[in-house]
Design a protein around this motif. Structure first.
Motif, PDB file in Angstrom:
ATOM      1  N   GLY A   1       0.827  -1.199   0.000  1.00 39.39           N
ATOM      2  CA  GLY A   1       0.000   0.000   0.000  1.00 39.39           C
ATOM      3  C   GLY A   1       0.860   1.247   0.000  1.00 39.39           C
ATOM      4  N   LEU A   2       0.415   2.241  -0.728  1.00 41.27           N
ATOM      5  CA  LEU A   2       1.158   3.496  -0.839  1.00 41.27           C
ATOM      6  C   LEU A   2       0.314   4.600  -0.223  1.00 41.27           C
ATOM      7  CD1 LEU A   2       2.347   3.082  -4.549  1.00 41.27           C
ATOM      8  CD2 LEU A   2       3.645   2.597  -2.475  1.00 41.27           C
ATOM      9  N   SER A   3       0.791   5.119   0.879  1.00 36.45           N
ATOM     10  CA  SER A   3       0.023   6.155   1.576  1.00 36.45           C
ATOM     11  C   SER A   3       0.875   7.405   1.729  1.00 36.45           C
ATOM     12  CB  SER A   3      -0.410   5.650   2.961  1.00 36.45           C
ATOM     13  OG  SER A   3       0.731   5.306   3.736  1.00 36.45           O
ATOM     14  N   GLY A   4       0.218   8.521   2.031  1.00 31.77           N
ATOM     15  CA  GLY A   4       0.947   9.753   2.314  1.00 31.77           C
ATOM     16  C   GLY A   4       1.573  10.415   1.112  1.00 31.77           C
ATOM     17  N   HIS A   5       1.067  10.176  -0.081  1.00 33.67           N
ATOM     18  CA  HIS A   5       1.530  10.847  -1.295  1.00 33.67           C
ATOM     19  C   HIS A   5       3.030  10.636  -1.555  1.00 33.67           C
ATOM     20  CE1 HIS A   5      -2.335  12.928  -1.572  1.00 33.67           C
ATOM     21  NE2 HIS A   5      -2.224  13.132  -0.253  1.00 33.67           N
ATOM     22  N   PRO A   6       3.481   9.386  -1.784  1.00 33.40           N
ATOM     23  CA  PRO A   6       4.914   9.117  -1.976  1.00 33.40           C
ATOM     24  C   PRO A   6       5.481   9.690  -3.270  1.00 33.40           C
ATOM     25  CG  PRO A   6       3.631   7.146  -2.424  1.00 33.40           C
ATOM     26  CD  PRO A   6       2.676   8.144  -1.863  1.00 33.40           C
ATOM     27  N   PHE A   7       4.620  10.020  -4.254  1.00 32.08           N
ATOM     28  CA  PHE A   7       5.101  10.538  -5.543  1.00 32.08           C
ATOM     29  C   PHE A   7       4.898  12.044  -5.676  1.00 32.08           C
ATOM     30  CE2 PHE A   7       3.441   6.164  -6.419  1.00 32.08           C
ATOM     31  CZ  PHE A   7       4.671   5.546  -6.512  1.00 32.08           C
ATOM     32  N   GLN A   8       4.549  12.684  -4.612  1.00 30.78           N
ATOM     33  CA  GLN A   8       4.259  14.113  -4.672  1.00 30.78           C
ATOM     34  C   GLN A   8       5.510  14.906  -5.072  1.00 30.78           C
ATOM     35  OE1 GLN A   8       2.953  15.947  -0.965  1.00 30.78           O
ATOM     36  NE2 GLN A   8       1.279  16.925  -2.095  1.00 30.78           N
ATOM     37  N   GLY A   9       5.344  15.813  -6.017  1.00 34.68           N
ATOM     38  CA  GLY A   9       6.452  16.643  -6.450  1.00 34.68           C
ATOM     39  C   GLY A   9       7.330  16.019  -7.521  1.00 34.68           C
ATOM     40  N   THR A  10       6.960  14.848  -8.017  1.00 38.88           N
ATOM     41  CA  THR A  10       7.714  14.219  -9.105  1.00 38.88           C
ATOM     42  C   THR A  10       7.012  14.483 -10.432  1.00 38.88           C
ATOM     43  OG1 THR A  10       6.541  12.100  -9.016  1.00 38.88           O
ATOM     44  CG2 THR A  10       8.415  12.395  -7.515  1.00 38.88           C
ATOM     45  N   SER A  11       7.708  14.135 -11.526  1.00 45.52           N
ATOM     46  CA  SER A  11       7.126  14.275 -12.869  1.00 45.52           C
ATOM     47  C   SER A  11       7.112  12.921 -13.565  1.00 45.52           C
ATOM     48  CB  SER A  11       7.940  15.283 -13.691  1.00 45.52           C
ATOM     49  OG  SER A  11       7.985  16.547 -13.064  1.00 45.52           O
ATOM     50  N   LEU A  12       6.714  11.899 -12.833  1.00 39.54           N
ATOM     51  CA  LEU A  12       6.770  10.533 -13.352  1.00 39.54           C
ATOM     52  C   LEU A  12       5.913  10.370 -14.606  1.00 39.54           C
ATOM     53  CD1 LEU A  12       6.686   8.244 -10.180  1.00 39.54           C
ATOM     54  CD2 LEU A  12       8.578   8.607 -11.762  1.00 39.54           C
ATOM     55  N   ARG A  13       6.536   9.799 -15.640  1.00 38.29           N
ATOM     56  CA  ARG A  13       5.810   9.447 -16.861  1.00 38.29           C
ATOM     57  C   ARG A  13       5.647   7.932 -16.989  1.00 38.29           C
ATOM     58  NH1 ARG A  13       9.307  13.407 -19.469  1.00 38.29           N
ATOM     59  NH2 ARG A  13      10.353  11.703 -20.580  1.00 38.29           N
ATOM     60  N   HIS A  14       6.629   7.178 -16.464  1.00 33.85           N
ATOM     61  CA  HIS A  14       6.573   5.716 -16.511  1.00 33.85           C
ATOM     62  C   HIS A  14       6.660   5.191 -15.086  1.00 33.85           C
ATOM     63  CE1 HIS A  14       7.585   5.119 -20.956  1.00 33.85           C
ATOM     64  NE2 HIS A  14       7.594   6.420 -20.769  1.00 33.85           N
ATOM     65  N   LEU A  15       5.679   4.393 -14.669  1.00 33.94           N
ATOM     66  CA  LEU A  15       5.670   3.823 -13.324  1.00 33.94           C
ATOM     67  C   LEU A  15       5.303   2.352 -13.417  1.00 33.94           C
ATOM     68  CD1 LEU A  15       5.833   4.068 -10.243  1.00 33.94           C
ATOM     69  CD2 LEU A  15       3.430   4.779 -10.254  1.00 33.94           C
ATOM     70  N   ASP A  16       6.175   1.481 -12.892  1.00 35.37           N
ATOM     71  CA  ASP A  16       5.941   0.040 -12.922  1.00 35.37           C
ATOM     72  C   ASP A  16       5.855  -0.472 -11.488  1.00 35.37           C
ATOM     73  OD1 ASP A  16       5.761  -2.644 -13.431  1.00 35.37           O
ATOM     74  OD2 ASP A  16       7.389  -2.701 -14.898  1.00 35.37           O
ATOM     75  N   LEU A  17       4.650  -0.893 -11.081  1.00 35.23           N
ATOM     76  CA  LEU A  17       4.405  -1.437  -9.742  1.00 35.23           C
ATOM     77  C   LEU A  17       4.053  -2.917  -9.803  1.00 35.23           C
ATOM     78  CD1 LEU A  17       2.237   1.492  -8.311  1.00 35.23           C
ATOM     79  CD2 LEU A  17       4.639   1.028  -7.820  1.00 35.23           C
ATOM     80  N   SER A  18       4.429  -3.593 -10.863  1.00 33.96           N
ATOM     81  CA  SER A  18       4.062  -4.986 -11.075  1.00 33.96           C
ATOM     82  C   SER A  18       4.616  -5.899  -9.994  1.00 33.96           C
ATOM     83  CB  SER A  18       4.574  -5.454 -12.440  1.00 33.96           C
ATOM     84  OG  SER A  18       4.051  -4.665 -13.478  1.00 33.96           O
ATOM     85  N   ASP A  19       3.948  -7.039  -9.832  1.00 32.45           N
ATOM     86  CA  ASP A  19       4.389  -8.091  -8.903  1.00 32.45           C
ATOM     87  C   ASP A  19       4.482  -7.597  -7.466  1.00 32.45           C
ATOM     88  OD1 ASP A  19       4.591  -9.883 -11.046  1.00 32.45           O
ATOM     89  OD2 ASP A  19       6.649  -9.308 -11.467  1.00 32.45           O
ATOM     90  N   ASN A  20       3.564  -6.717  -7.096  1.00 37.40           N
ATOM     91  CA  ASN A  20       3.398  -6.279  -5.707  1.00 37.40           C
ATOM     92  C   ASN A  20       1.948  -6.565  -5.315  1.00 37.40           C
ATOM     93  OD1 ASN A  20       5.976  -4.765  -4.793  1.00 37.40           O
ATOM     94  ND2 ASN A  20       5.566  -3.877  -6.798  1.00 37.40           N
ATOM     95  N   PRO A  21       1.655  -7.766  -4.830  1.00 36.58           N
ATOM     96  CA  PRO A  21       0.248  -8.178  -4.631  1.00 36.58           C
ATOM     97  C   PRO A  21      -0.556  -7.289  -3.692  1.00 36.58           C
ATOM     98  CG  PRO A  21       1.727 -10.071  -4.532  1.00 36.58           C
ATOM     99  CD  PRO A  21       2.596  -8.853  -4.547  1.00 36.58           C
ATOM    100  N   GLN A  22       0.100  -6.525  -2.796  1.00 30.79           N
ATOM    101  CA  GLN A  22      -0.652  -5.723  -1.837  1.00 30.79           C
ATOM    102  C   GLN A  22      -0.494  -4.232  -2.055  1.00 30.79           C
ATOM    103  OE1 GLN A  22      -0.343  -7.094   2.294  1.00 30.79           O
ATOM    104  NE2 GLN A  22       0.725  -8.918   1.573  1.00 30.79           N
TER     105      GLN A  22
END
Length: 677
Positions: A461-482
């Motif tokens: 789980g991703l809480s608390g805005h972990p990507f805040q302030g980034t300019s992500l164009r490609h994000l791979d969260l595969s193989d993380n069941p939770q």
């Protein structure tokens, strides 16, 4: 026909096969099934291409019609001989390609023909089953040659006599032979700049002294040692490829060179100054016994001192991947202030120090993937850590965190791969009873970061805005069941920039997950999940690629083709889902979408009564069964009930007619009223 260049038969035959193609002064006769050189071509032809034909010989008169010929290519024919007078009329020939023929059969006659070419600059003799003695004869009188290829032959040993007269040679290709020994074969080639000896059987290179050489490729041999000649001369060497060998030590390089690319991939190399168990071998020396004719020399090398004495100040690319490196000697990378690419992946590194300020200031790419890294170290108080780094690959290690503030100083980073590490992203949710929060990686505010891979990191789980302030164009969260188990507000932080999102194998089962905010999304991977329904929020997106493989989908929305998604999709993966064969209206609608490509179309199947079928070729009995299943139930009930009602009505009428008289008599007797019959 072999010498019948003026024959009308040849001209007619060539014409019947479509003829040759003429472009300005170039004639292309490739793949025309020619057994001889046609004589009816333009007399001002300068370039003649005859590749992939069946020509066996060049007769003395074969090229007489083409006195201006500069370039002749006869690659992949059946050429066995060039007669001594065949090239006399082509004194201006500069480029001659004879690769993949049978010149070993009459090489002496061919050599006599080649000697008549005073302007020849490039000669390709690859793939002709030539030995070193045959090559020596063929090139004996070709002093004008600048480029020679004798690759893919049967050369085993090189000595000083083989290339004696090639004083103008700049490039020599000897790859894919059987060379196991070189005895001063290149000493007379004073202008040689590019040498390719890849794919041979050389066991070592000791006493390397070709100062004029710029590019040396010795990859794919069995080299265990590389020692340059100890000299104060400046070596022109710029590129050295020793990859795919059996090097045991870092090569002993020239003390002064222009080396900018050093390729050492896939060897057995390590640094033994300090072994993993702590043993130091810093003072160990190695003695080399060099036997040269009647003289014997003993060279003593202190490996670590020699390493430090090599001038690596101009090195820009160092590839040491796929070796057995446990650690780097102290000061090793400090010798390379110009280094921009460092590849140390697939080694045995347990720790790596992000060195003191300025030591790797130019580095733009650092690959430390597939090691045993448990930590990355950084000097305390250093202002700039890898200030120009753009690509950082740390995948498949044992990392839990990164040095604090590392991204504060790495101001140009665009791509980060942390896959297959047990890392978490900051901030971490507060856990009751824990005084200190677990280690995490903080990427918040890294504005330059555009590509992030977190595959298989065990994210919960991703809480608390972990990507805040980034300019992500490609994000791979595969193989993380939770990873999707917590708050999904982080999607909102990426709404304006995210273009590629991979959620493969993340246990996604709810079609209610809202993707509608990701207006910039172009590619979405939802494969290997448990989706039973198509996420409705996808209909409003303008994706170019969507992957729905290996889910539990029974059907797609019937109106999917009419949504904005249907208008923008260019690539759609659909296989490995249990689609219902009786609800394939969506499939037919997709077939009508112009520009849509379904790469796994042949693997898409549907199910009907325990049968697995192709949706594009359903049998007629299945179609009929589906029609019954999809018909209007009210009408179906009416159709089924109507015959029953009619049957009952008819039966009642028959019974009434049969019992009419008895019923009337019974009524009369009971009522006492007479009735005429």
């Amino acid at each position: 026909l072999a010498v019948g260049w003026g024959s009308g038969i040849v001209a007619t035959w060539a014409s019947s096969l479509g003829g040759c193609e003429l472009v300005q002064s170039t004639v292309d006769c490739t793949r025309r099934q020619l057994s001889s050189i046609p004589g009816n071509l333009h007399g001002d032809t300068e370039e003649l291409l005859l590749d992939d034909n069946t020509i066996q010989a060049l007769g003395n008169a074969s090229l007489l019609p083409y006195p201006l010929l500069c370039h002749l290519s006869l690659t992949r024919n059946r050429l066995e001989v060039i007669e001594p007078g065949a090239l006399l009329s082509s004194q201006g020939l500069e480029v001659l390609s004879l690769a993949d023929n049978l010149l070993f059969t009459n090489y002496s006659l061919t050599a006599a023909a080649l000697s008549a070419l005073p302007a020849l600059r490039m000669l390709d003799l690859a793939g002709n089953r030539l030995t070193e003695d045959m090559v020596s004869v063929l090139v004996w009188n070709l002093s004008s040659l600048e480029s020679l290829s004798v690759a893919r032959n049967v050369i085993m040993r090189l000595d000083p006599s083989i290339f004696t007269n090639l004083t103008q040679l700049l490039e020599l290709n000897l790859e894919k032979n059987y060379i196991f020994e070189i005895d001063r074969a290149f000493e007379g080639l004073q202008r040689l700049q590019r040498l390719n000896i890849a794919y041979n059987y050389l066991p070592c290179l000791v006493g390397f002294g070709l100062t004029q050489l710029r590019v040396l490729n010795v990859s794919n041999n069995v080299v265990e040692w590389f020692l340059a000649l100890e000299s104060d001369d400046l070596f022109e060497l710029e590129v050295l490829d020793l990859s795919h060998n059996r090097l045991l030590f870092f090569p002993v390089l020239p003390q002064h060179s222009k080396l900018h690319s050093l390729l050492l991939q896939d060897n057995k190399m390590s640094f033994y100054e300090r072994l993993p168990n702590g043993t130091s071998l810093a003072n160990v020396t190695v003695q080399f016994l060099i036997v040269d004719g009647n003289s014997t020399n003993i060279t003593m090398v202190r490996l670590w001192d020699e390493l430090c004495h090599s001038n690596l100040s101009s090195l820009r690319l160092l590839d040491m991947s796929q070796n057995q490196v446990w650690g780097l000697p102290e000061g090793f990378l400090a010798q390379m202030p110009s280094l921009t690419q460092l590849k140390l992946n697939q080694n045995c590194l347990e720790a790596f120090q992000l060195l003191e300020e300025g030591s790797l200031a130019m580095l733009t790419e650092l690959d430390l993937s597939q090691n045993w890294l448990a930590e990355l170290g950084a000097e305390v108080g250093v202002r700039d850590i890898l200030p120009n780094l753009q690509l950082f690959n740390l995948s498949t290690n044992r990392l839990r965190t990164l040095p604090p503030g590392v991204f504060t100083h790495t101001r140009r980073i665009t791509t980060m791969d942390l896959s297959h590490n047990r890392v978490d992203l900051c901030p971490q949710p507060d856990v009751e009873g824990e005084v200190e929060s677990p280690p995490c990686v903080d990427i918040r505010g890294v504005e330059t970061l555009t590509h992030l891979s977190l595959v298989g990191c065990g994210l919960r789980g991703l809480s608390g805005h972990p990507f805040q302030g980034t300019s992500l164009r490609h994000l791979d969260l595969s193989d993380n069941p939770q990873v999707l188990s917590g708050d999904l507000a982080w999607l909102q932080d990426l709404a304006l920039t995210l273009q590629v999102l991979s959620l493969r194998n993340t246990s996604l089962s709810s079609a209610a997950m809202d993707f509608s905010a990701l207006n910039s999304l172009e590619l979405l991977d939802l494969s290997r999940n448990s989706l039973t329904d198509f996420p409705t929020s996808l209909g409003g997106l303008k994706l170019h690629s969507l992957d729905l493989r290996d889910n539990c989908l029974l059907a797609l929305p019937p109106d999917a083709a009419r949504t904005p998604l249907g208008g923008s999709l260019r690539e759609l993966y659909l296989s490995q889902n249990p689609y219902n064969c009786c609800t394939l209206g969506w499939w037919d609608a997709l077939q009508g979408l112009e520009g849509l490509h379904i790469p796994d179309r042949r693997e898409v199947t549907c199910s009907h009564s325990s049968r697995v079928l192709s949706p594009g070729a359903l049998p007629e009995p299945v179609l009929q069964s589906c029609r019954w299943q999809t018909a209007d139930l009210a009408l179906l009930y009416l159709v089924l009930a109507l015959p029953t009602c009619l049957t009952l009505l008819v039966a009642f009428a028959v019974v009434f007619l049969m019992l009419k008289e008895k019923l009337l008599k019974m009524v009369k007797n009971r009522c006492g009223v007479s009735s005429p019959y």
